[in-house]
Design a protein around this motif. Structure first.
Motif: not given
Length: 620
Positions: A127-129, A180-181, A299-302, A306-307
């Motif tokens: 969720y970051n770069v 998000v876990r 679910k985590k990778f989906r 989508l993020y």
């Protein structure tokens, strides 16, 4: 007949076409098919002007490129090369050896990081770069978001990597969205397998760092974390599937394998797609999964995908996709397509027997055409094969040819211009002509390819012939084009400028040609044994649509000038609806020559002379 070849360029019969305007974000419509050209950039290296190239050099010694190096000028020059999409490789935050603790990022252990700059395929935070790529690491995500906008404003679409098969051994989501876990946060670690565990475990055994007599982390430099230990207890399966607590040094030891509900015995612990779903579209796949109970990792990778789609990313390149079940891809890709029907979904798959499953059941748009066309072209340029088998490859892939992305260079493979591949960039020209024009599939170019980058540097962990993806290095020939951020090719040699001009002409033609989205037929077999002067290095085929008729003839020889009368068989002349008579063919690539197609008794013939490493582009 077997003959050892030497190599060159070719003849192409081409025509004009039109592209589509980029749709507004809020008005997504299904696009008309057109040729796609994907330009892969290793984001960390693209803008680096430092030419030190010290083995195992630090970021301060060898430099690093930034998001901000992709200026409007740089992006316009990429677009003007004939590019439609750009692949920013190495964007998600991956494990690396640099101190960013002041930004709340933990240090990574060099013993489980490849190189100093780290592998882009050992992602630490989805969720970051990568903080290396930001001028201000605290605002790294904002800087990438600005690059997304800048890319779109310059008429390009962009994709980034997602690596569902494995993640870094030390994954830490520091900026997870609410709810998000992290991977493994809810795992039961006392068992090897549980469906909703994100990892596979080796109970009661701690992870042990692999050892190699010929390798020292950071080239032997001292570091407080280099102590022969890494805190992981119990050990997890390694990314390539190794079930050893102490993986081999050649394993993907810096990563851990993700569990998708495939049991250790290989059986599937999730719903399977019903018969006939290979013929259903993404909407029906999405509807199928809507009420299904699926493993946690799905679910985590989906949600990760989508993020990034919500951030404006136009698609993804999926690393080692065949190591993940295609049912998961159906689940995730259909969800992505529901958000953006035009999303560009490219997968790294190397097993031809599985191609159709990943396209039709996994809902991939494109797969690497590596083990067939790429490998054959490499054999041809090295004099190990005649070009004739190219026809069989195209026939075998006829039903999925549009989905097989063509490339001659990427971050994993030996550079096209390296001694280990073509030997020099000129010998790569005929390969590029065939690779680009033989099918309706996308063409990919790796940055520096168009100016003859040979990957001669030994960066530290990385070795010559491949531009290192693990080290802080500069890319010498690309740096000459970059010219200290001017992006004007000011330091290129005359030969390099001519090479880049060749790529520019070829790629721009390809994205405009209507015929390249049309039909294909080889005419090799009509000429190989029947045409005098049709030397072993020649390969020919035709492409056409209602409005364009293209003839492609390539001389792969770098020694032999070939003079012959090319035959265009009767069935092609009939399909093209040509009557007996003469038809002018004009060169479209360089606009320098004309020849005549003579049609007599329903059969065509063209007198041609192909010099070594020469290409012509003709239009009927």
């Amino acid at each position: 007949m077997k003959a050892k070849l030497t190599i060159g360029i070719g003849l192409v019969l081409l025509a004009s076409g039109c592209g589509n305007k980029e749709e507004k974000k809020m008005e997504i419509k299904k696009e008309e098919p057109k040729k796609v050209v994907l330009y892969q950039v290793f984001t960390r290296l693209f803008g680096n002007a430092n030419e030190t190239n010290k083995p195992w050099g630090t970021i301060e010694e060898n430099g690093v490129g930034k998001f901000n190096d992709f200026t409007d000028k740089a992006l316009q020059e990429i677009k003007d090369l004939g590019v439609t999409h750009i692949w920013y490789t190495g964007v998600p935050h991956h494990a690396l050896v640099n101190d960013y603790t002041e930004f709340g990022i933990s240090n990574d252990d060099p013993e489980v990081v490849k190189g100093r700059a780290g592998s882009p395929y050992a992602v630490k935070d989805y969720y970051n770069v990568n903080p290396d790529l930001a001028v201000d690491p605290a605002k790294r995500l904002e800087e990438f978001e600005a690059l997304i906008e800048r890319t779109h404003n310059n008429g390009l679409k962009l994709i980034i990597d997602i690596v569902p098969n494995h993640i870094a051994r030390k994954y830490e989501g520091k900026t997870n969205p609410k709810g998000v876990r992290d991977f493994g946060a809810d795992d039961k670690v006392t068992v090897e397998y549980k469906r909703d565990n994100n990892f596979y475990y080796i109970p009661n055994q701690p992870f042990q760092v692999p050892i190699s007599e010929n390798y020292k982390p950071l080239g032997g430099e001292k570091n407080p974390l280099i102590d022969g230990k890494f805190d992981e207890n119990p050990a997890k399966w390694t990314g390539n599937g190794s079930r050893l607590a102490k993986p081999d040094f050649n394993d993907w030891y810096e990563t851990v394998k993700i569990n998708y509900g495939v049991k250790p015995d290989g059986s599937k612990d999730f719903p399977e797609l019903p018969a006939g779903f290979d013929k259903k579209d993404y909407k029906e796949h999405f509807a199928f999964w809507k009420d299904k109970d699926v493993p946690s990792s799905w679910k985590k990778f989906r949600d990760i995908a989508l993020y990034w789609i919500d951030k404006g990313v136009d698609g993804f390149r999926y690393d080692m996709a065949e190591m993940v079940p295609y049912e998961f891809w159906s689940y995730m890709n259909s969800a992505v397509k529901m958000k953006n029907p035009n999303a560009f979904l490219l997968a790294e798959v190397y097993n031809p027997k599985e191609y159709r499953n990943y396209i039709r059941l996994g809902k991939m748009d494109y797969l690497y055409d590596k083990v067939e066309l790429y490998d054959k072209l490499k054999e041809v340029v090295q004099g190990k094969s005649l070009p004739d088998p190219i026809s069989d490859i195209q026939k075998g892939l006829e039903d999925i040819e549009h989905h097989m992305l063509h490339f001659l260079d990427n971050h994993d493979e030996q550079r096209l211009a390296s001694p280990e591949f073509a030997g020099n960039p000129e010998k790569g020209k005929p390969l590029m002509v065939v690779s680009t024009l033989i099918s309706s599939s996308p063409t990919m170019v790796y940055f520096g390819q168009e100016v003859g980058e040979a990957g001669n540097e030994n960066g530290g962990f990385g070795t010559h012939s491949r531009t290192s993806i693990f080290d802080y290095v500069g890319v010498p020939e690309h740096q000459k084009w970059m010219n200290s951020g001017k992006f004007d090719g000011g330091r290129l040699s005359k030969e390099q400028k001519e090479l880049r001009d060749f790529y520019k002409r070829l790629l721009n033609f390809s994205i405009k040609s209507e015929a390249l989205m049309g039909k294909f037929q080889e005419i090799q077999s009509s000429n190989r044994d029947k045409t005098e002067g049709y030397d072993p290095g020649i390969y020919s085929f035709v492409r056409w649509s209602d409005n364009e008729k293209l003839l492609i003839v390539t001389n792969f020889s770098w020694l032999t000038t070939s003079s012959f009368e090319l035959k265009v068989p009767a069935d092609v002349i009939s399909k093209w609806k040509l009557k007996d008579g003469n038809y002018d063919l004009k060169d479209q690539l360089y606009n320098q020559s004309k020849v005549v197609l003579e049609v007599e008794n329903g059969v065509g013939k063209v007198k041609l002379v192909l010099k070594p490493l020469e290409s012509f582009v003709y239009q009927l």
